[in-house]
Structure formats: C-alpha cells, structure tokens
Design an enzyme around this catalytic site. Structure first.
Site: not given
Ligand code: ZN
Length: 547
Positions: A80, A101, A162, A164, A305, A352-353, A486
């Site tokens: 993320t 992260n 989140k 971030r 997520d 983000d992924h 992930h």
């Molecule tokens: Zn995640």
C-alpha cells in the site's frame, strides 16, 4: 434615475456573471481532479462483477472513460505505501524511497513505518495515530506539482481510512485526513494544521462511524445470487474474532469490542461509505473546484484491502464490497456531474496493488501454491551464518522478503561482504518456495531491463533496501494461513485498473502494457504541470495525444 439604477443593476449582474465564470472555471484545465485509489482492486473486478454493476458506477467509468486494460505495477514489493507513492510520484520505490509499508533501518536498529514522522503530533485524534507526514517520500507528487503550477492557489486534499493512503497522495504540500480507529474521527497531524479545520470538526460531530457500526453488514442481495464467489462459509477465509465461521450476517455491534473497536469499520463496506462522506464534506468545506483554480481531491478506499485480506478475492464478502462500492461510485459521479458539470472534472481510478488468491484455496484446486514461513527461514539462516562465519548476530532483520546482514560485524571480523551475500544466497535457494535470490551487489552492479529481476531493481533503493532480496515461487505467500495477501511481482498482484474519465477524455481502451507510474506523467501533460521530479513513467499517449 431609473435608467441609471437599471444600468448599475445590469452592470452588477454582468460583473457577477463574469466574475462567477472566472471563479468557477480555470482556463484550459478541469475545475477539479479526483484521484481514486481502490486499495487491493484487481483489474479483473471490472469484468467479474459487471453483470450486477449499475450503469452509472464502474461501468460508466469503463464505457465513458479511457481504460488501460493491461496496467501493472512495475516493481516489487506491491504494498500500500509504495503503491500510493508510485501512483502520485510517477516513480518507483528505487526513487521515491517508500520501499515498503514498514522497513528495517540498521542505523536505528528498528523498523520504521512509511508515513511515520516522530517530529509531528496528532491533531483531532489519538496521539498514537497522529505521528504522520509524507516526509519519508523523497520525490514530488503530481499533487505537489499542481500546487507549484498555481503558485499554491490549487488546493490538494487527501482522504482515506489508512493514514498512508491519505498522506502520500496529498504529497508534501497538500492536506491529509485519515481515520482514527481509537475515536472514530477523521484526524490529521500538525505537519498540516495546528487545529482541525471547522468543516472537519463539524463532520466528526456527526459521529458517522458510530452510526454505521450500530448496523449489521448484510449482503446487498440474497447470498444465492453471489454466483461469482465460492461458498460463503468455507475453510479458507479468516473469521472475525468471536465468530466460528467467515459468513454472513455480520453483527457489527457485537463484533466491535474484540475486532478493533471503531477500527472494525475498515473491514466492512461501511468504511467506503464513511470515506465518501468525508470526501463530500471536503469538497464542500474547502469549496474544491469552485474557486477558479484547479483543485485535487485524492480519495483512497482502504476497506477493500482489509476485507480482501480476511476473505480473499473469491469471497462473497469481496463481491458484496464491490457491488456496494459500485453504487457509491454512481452516487459520487452523479454528485460531481451536478456540482461541477459533466466533462468539467477529471477522474482517474487505479489501485495501490492487487492481490493473490488464498493459498489453501489454490491448493484445493490443484494450483501449485505454498505458505512461506519466514520465521522458520530466519532461524535456519541464523544457524547457517553462525556455522559459516562464527558466533555473532549476523542476521539483523528479515522482512519484506529481504535480509539485512550485520555489515559492521562482518567488517570487524574482516569478512568479504560480497562473498558473504553470495554464500547466504546459495543457502536460501535450497528452500522450497524460494525461486530466486539476488544480492545487493547484483542489484547495484547490473542493470536488469526486463522480467522479475527488473521489478526487483525498480523497488530496490541503494540506501534503504536489504542485502539479499528473495523472489518466491508463484502463488507462494509469506505467513498467510487464513485469508490472503499481496506484495509479489506476479500478475495477480501487479495487474490493476488504470482509468481516466471526464474532462478531455475520449471513451476508449487499450490492451497495451502500461504501468501505474504512467498515471502521474499523463496527468502532468493533461494538466500542463511539470512532471513530478523523480518521475520515470511516460504519458499514456492514447489519452494525451488523441486526435
Ligand atoms: Zn493489503
């Protein structure tokens, strides 16, 4: 007299009309840019659930927007923090420095968090969730460049559950607000403001998190209609604490206490609703896009997520999350149409992924997959290095599939760095699940132009990354026993949506390979700003150079 008054009156109307137009519409630019990151969204979700999407949500983005259907992350690790940084900087972790992260810092003897900043304090929320700023991100973002391009008249607001997901997209010069799991409020830090803006306090007074959590999480329609997902109750997913099965309905008031209090909302679709509630409040509170300057709202939906980790991409819960997010998206686009006018605002959407399937589920379908026990590997590694190099704490840290060696000790004992790395690499290759091992020396000396080696190198930062970097076999995940995760460079983690919609965007799609680092350069061209200073991506020509 009469005519004079009339003239003045007409004059006022004309002035206010011209004034109104001028303040509402920046010339040659959209009024508003809305950046949307859906945390953990696979490209596949656009198609997989489309029969049950509305016409006005994801399908509208697909039909009226321009979609890069083969958009990927171009580095390892796909997490993320790095994801949000890469979307907005147009660079990879090797440049922007957000290499995970969390990552180990040998000089501190501990791991740091990507958005941590010990020099700032909480504003409007709990102290422990407030030491947040974008300072660890080393290059500028498209949001910073929008601020520079307008001599800081453009406003930038980042919002996510989140921290971030809010702080990195807002860049070094924007505002960021994130959810405080302790109080249920949106908060910031004194990197941004010393007190909460009035509209944020007013939003918090509504106690929306509490309202959402007083309800049950029920599926949108009967479970039997969720034909894109495996059985609701199964052995692969991770139940909430206090539940024996990972299945509907979820009695949120009963689950709250043992599942993170207010933090529970993150693992429900209500987290997306709450994020959008805050987004609407920001648009109104800051009058974004209504001041004659091009503003940016950066929204990140964190809940998909949390839900995806717990239940996996084949779950009824994930399907339900996207069906509901689609409906929220329809409402949001309708709101933007009404407030700014169709074609007057620009939206881009990405993730983000993406995510891997649950290991045990893959095994149950005969797909080669495995769980990588990093604690076991670390123990083996410590034993091996002591046998090889003598007594001592040789392995400082093993995280993000990277090994940090004790270089000071090696120096003290007169050991050759490179030889040591090589010996450990060979040892690691002996374990099932480890496919390739690269040394820091390999990554510094060689230039890898394609393949997974290249992805690893794009994520490798000379000053921050480890001494040995592992690549696991496909469908092998680190320490993931119920639910999934992930982080790899395989397509299940890298393939994400890249969609542009609205202002100056012609409908269409392309299957050409594109990367998320192309998003920011595409925006730079469309919005006539400088490229973010570390950008390595390229404008998507299908979007920028249309006839
Ligand atoms: Zn995640």
């Amino acid at each position: 007299m009469k005519s004079t008054l009339l003239t003045i009156f007409l004059g006022l109307i004309l002035t206010s009309a011209t004034f109104g137009q001028k303040t509402e519409k920046p010339s040659g630019k959209p009024k508003l840019v809305v950046g949307i990151v859906v945390d953990q969204m696979r490209q596949e979700y656009f198609y997989k659930y489309q029969d049950r999407y509305t016409e006005g949500g994801f399908k509208r983005l697909m039909n009226e927007g321009f979609m890069m259907k083969n958009g990927h992350y171009n580095y390892i690790p796909t997490y993320t923090g790095p994801g949000h940084a890469s979307v907005y900087t147009g660079a990879t972790p090797s440049t922007h420095g957000i290499i995970g992260n969390n990552w180990y810092v040998p000089s501190l003897g501990r791991s740091i968090y990507c958005a941590e900043d010990s020099t700032v304090t909480a504003v409007g929320g709990s102290a422990e969730n407030g030491k947040i700023s974008p300072r660890n991100m080393l290059s500028t973002t498209i949001s910073d460049e929008m601020r520079f391009a307008s001599n800081k008249r453009s406003k930038v607001v980042g919002i996510a559950i989140k921290d971030r997901g809010a702080a990195l997209p807002a860049g070094h010069m924007g505002d960021a607000y994130w959810f405080d799991s302790k109080t249920g409020n949106f908060m910031t830090s004194n990197y941004y403001y010393d007190t909460l803006p009035k509209w944020v306090s007013a939003f918090n007074e509504k106690e929306l998190a509490k309202k959402y959590l007083s309800q049950k999480w029920e599926p949108l329609s009967p479970i039997a209609t969720y034909t894109q997902s495996i059985a609701d109750d199964n052995e692969f997913e991770g139940p909430f604490i206090g539940m024996t099965s990972p299945s509907f309905p979820y009695d949120l008031p009963a689950l709250m206490q043992d599942n993170g209090e207010f933090g529970l909302i993150s693992t429900t679709p209500y987290g997306n609703s709450l994020t959008l509630d805050m987004a609407y409040a920001a648009l109104e509170g800051e009058q974004l896009g209504k001041r004659g300057e091009m503003d940016l709202l950066a929204v990140s939906f964190s809940s998909p997520d949390y839900i995806g980790h717990r239940f996996g991409p084949s779950s009824v819960e994930v399907e339900d999350t996207y069906l509901k997010l689609d409906r929220e998206m329809e409402k949001f686009l309708n709101y933007l149409d009404k407030e700014y006018g169709k074609g007057e605002y620009l939206v881009f959407l990405t993730a983000d992924h993406a995510v891997a399937d649950i290991v045990d589920y893959m095994k149950s379908e005969n797909i080669p997959a495995g769980n990588f026990n990093s604690r076991f590997i670390l123990t083996q590694l410590r034993g091996f290095s002591q046998a090889q190099f003598g007594e001592g704490n040789w392995i400082l840290n093993f995280s993000n599939e990277q090994v940090f060696l004790n270089k000071a000790l090696a120096k003290e004992k007169g050991l050759d760095d490179e030889k040591m790395q090589r010996q450990i690499a060979e040892f690691l290759l002996g374990f099932e699940g480890i496919k390739e091992v690269y040394t820091a020396t390999d990554l510094r000396r060689n230039e890898y132009l394609f393949g997974r080696k290249n992805l690893l190198q794009m994520g490798y930062n000379h000053k921050a990354s480890g001494d040995l970097l592992l690549i696991l076999e496909p469908a092998w995940l680190s320490n993931s026993y119920k639910g999934t995760t992930h982080g790899t460079g395989y397509t299940y983690d890298t393939h994400v949506p890249i969609v542009f919609f609205g202002w100056n965007i012609q409908p269409g799609s392309s299957s050409r390979y594109a990367t998320v680092t192309d998003i920011a350069p595409t925006l730079s061209v469309l919005l006539k700003t400088r490229l973010p200073n570390g950008a390595t991506g390229h404008p998507i020509l299908e979007i920028t150079d249309k006839k």
